[in-house]
Design a protein around this motif. Structure first.
Motif, PDB file in Angstrom:
ATOM      1  N   ARG A 256       0.881  -1.685   0.312  1.00 45.24           N
ATOM      2  CA  ARG A 256       0.279   0.087   0.000  1.00 45.24           C
ATOM      3  C   ARG A 256       0.898   1.134  -0.085  1.00 45.24           C
ATOM      4  NH1 ARG A 256      -5.160  -0.601   2.183  1.00 45.24           N
ATOM      5  NH2 ARG A 256      -5.135   1.194   1.512  1.00 45.24           N
TER       6      ARG A 256
ATOM      7  N   ASP B  83       0.473   5.950   0.270  1.00 42.54           N
ATOM      8  CA  ASP B  83      -0.682   6.792   0.273  1.00 42.54           C
ATOM      9  C   ASP B  83      -1.587   7.398   0.041  1.00 42.54           C
ATOM     10  OD1 ASP B  83       0.727   6.991   3.078  1.00 42.54           O
ATOM     11  OD2 ASP B  83       2.079   9.002   2.626  1.00 42.54           O
TER      12      ASP B  83
ATOM     13  N   ARG C 276     -10.176   8.701   2.804  1.00 42.42           N
ATOM     14  CA  ARG C 276      -8.474   8.767   3.588  1.00 42.42           C
ATOM     15  C   ARG C 276      -8.786  10.607   3.205  1.00 42.42           C
ATOM     16  NH1 ARG C 276      -4.786   5.317  -0.180  1.00 42.42           N
ATOM     17  NH2 ARG C 276      -6.247   5.868  -1.196  1.00 42.42           N
TER      18      ARG C 276
ATOM     19  N   GLN D 131      -7.455   4.831  11.603  1.00 46.42           N
ATOM     20  CA  GLN D 131      -8.221   4.283  12.454  1.00 46.42           C
ATOM     21  C   GLN D 131      -8.898   5.047  13.175  1.00 46.42           C
ATOM     22  OE1 GLN D 131      -8.500  -0.215  13.531  1.00 46.42           O
ATOM     23  NE2 GLN D 131      -8.504   0.812  15.795  1.00 46.42           N
TER      24      GLN D 131
ATOM     25  N   PRO E 155      -4.026   2.724   8.481  1.00 45.73           N
ATOM     26  CA  PRO E 155      -3.388   3.178   9.181  1.00 45.73           C
ATOM     27  C   PRO E 155      -3.669   2.539  10.443  1.00 45.73           C
ATOM     28  CG  PRO E 155      -2.831   4.110   7.707  1.00 45.73           C
ATOM     29  CD  PRO E 155      -4.312   3.410   6.989  1.00 45.73           C
TER      30      PRO E 155
ATOM     31  N   ARG F 104      -2.245  -0.742  16.993  1.00 48.35           N
ATOM     32  CA  ARG F 104      -3.878   0.744  17.189  1.00 48.35           C
ATOM     33  C   ARG F 104      -4.097   0.182  17.908  1.00 48.35           C
ATOM     34  NH1 ARG F 104      -6.494  -0.669  11.832  1.00 48.35           N
ATOM     35  NH2 ARG F 104      -4.378  -1.042  11.024  1.00 48.35           N
TER      36      ARG F 104
ATOM     37  N   TYR G 105      -2.149  -2.710   7.528  1.00 47.67           N
ATOM     38  CA  TYR G 105      -1.595  -1.677   7.668  1.00 47.67           C
ATOM     39  C   TYR G 105      -1.416  -2.337   9.672  1.00 47.67           C
ATOM     40  CZ  TYR G 105      -1.453   2.509   4.591  1.00 47.67           C
ATOM     41  OH  TYR G 105      -1.935   2.595   3.486  1.00 47.67           O
ATOM     42  N   HIS G 106      -0.102  -2.585   9.745  1.00 49.87           N
ATOM     43  CA  HIS G 106       0.787  -3.442  10.899  1.00 49.87           C
ATOM     44  C   HIS G 106       0.484  -2.103  11.366  1.00 49.87           C
ATOM     45  CE1 HIS G 106       0.976  -7.201   8.395  1.00 49.87           C
ATOM     46  NE2 HIS G 106       1.318  -5.842   7.654  1.00 49.87           N
ATOM     47  N   GLY G 107       1.394  -2.729  12.793  1.00 49.81           N
ATOM     48  CA  GLY G 107       1.587  -2.009  13.762  1.00 49.81           C
ATOM     49  C   GLY G 107       0.555  -1.258  14.985  1.00 49.81           C
TER      50      GLY G 107
END
Length: 299
Positions: A3, A5, A157, A191, A187, A249, A245-247
């Motif tokens: 992905r 932006d 977005r 969210q 991302p 949250r 999207y990882h990370g």
């Protein structure tokens, strides 16, 4: 493809292909008589993806993609999901709510298949190419929406709240919202922004349904990569590790609760049981045991 932006897609590529994948599973659930979505199959076929049409025709067996998955399991999994979001709308309608919003609508045909009360407006938001394709395809099928359907071609977005208001949305009236299968494709900060915007647009009594997956690492594990590689052999690129999207949250339950929403969460095994199914203890579905389906009402 990973992905970016400002990436875009249609229903045969990138994130759009996952919407077609979900609709293909709804076809299986419809064929099993578990849900009523007669529009899913013609929509999937109209996308023109060889992988999905061959799968629906039985030329590609689910077991070839994942030895522990089969059409019945896929149908039950999608039935649990579909009924959860259907009930958010039908319960809201029974409570007198006449304004509904489907975020990242994809091939969702709820505006056409649910029994909406008179005076209901259903807003559908998605990428311009997705909105145009579905609107044109359903028109060619002679399908008529059962509510005042207002399709809004906008990227989530961008400033979608402004586009929603410009289409007649009234933030002073209670609203029923669904964000189905959406959060992992945002991302973490996006969210939060999504729910901030929903909260700002929601009058007391509004409702929202979504899901919460506490650990998305399963989409990048060895098993997931093997499945992605098998799918590629059939000419379709759906690599979830690249599409989500990882990370870290925020927990959706905590986030909404802190903003004045009463949240109920149902873990997958309980959701299966509530629908009369036995939750699989092996195979791909078992990896989602900690996933929860959420409903919330704004105080």
């Amino acid at each position: 493809m990973a992905r970016t932006d400002n990436d875009t897609w249609d229903l045969a590529s990138s994130v759009g292909s996952t919407a077609t994948m979900v609709a293909a599973q709804r076809v299986l659930a419809h064929r099993e008589g578990l849900i009523d979505d007669r529009f899913a199959e013609p929509l999937v076929r109209a996308v023109g993806s060889s992988f999905f049409t061959r799968a629906l025709d039985g030329e590609i067996r689910f077991e070839e993609i994942d030895p522990q998955f089969d059409p019945r399991r896929a149908a039950e999994s999608m039935t649990v999901r579909t009924r959860h979001f259907d009930r958010l709308f039908t319960d809201a309608a029974a409570a007198g709510i006449r304004q509904a919003v489907i975020l990242a609508a994809g091939l969702d045909a709820r505006a056409y298949r649910l029994d909406w009360p008179a005076g209901t407006t259903v807003y559908e938001l998605d990428q311009p190419a997705v909105i145009a394709f579905k609107t044109e395809t359903l028109a060619e099928l002679g399908a008529e929406p059962r509510a005042d359907r207002r399709a809004i071609a906008v990227d989530l977005r961008d400033d979608w709240p402004a586009a929603l208001r410009d289409s007649g949305f009234d933030p002073t009236r209670p609203t029923a919202w669904i964000a189905e299968g959406l959060l992992i494709y945002l991302p973490p900060a996006a969210q939060d922004l999504l729910f901030d915007r929903i909260d700002a647009l929601s009058a007391p009594g509004s409702r929202v349904a979504t899901e919460h997956i506490p650990d998305v690492s399963m989409f990048a594990d060895e098993r997931s990569q093997e499945i992605a590689e098998r799918i590629r052999k059939y000419g379709q690129d759906i690599d979830m590790a690249e599409l989500i999207y990882h990370g870290e949250r925020n927990d959706v339950v905590d986030y909404l609760t802190a903003r004045g929403w009463d949240v109920t969460a149902q873990k997958m095994p309980d959701a299966y049981a509530a629908n009369g199914f036995e939750f699989p203890t092996d195979g791909p579905t078992a990896h989602f045991a900690d996933m929860s389906y959420l409903r919330a009402v704004k105080r």
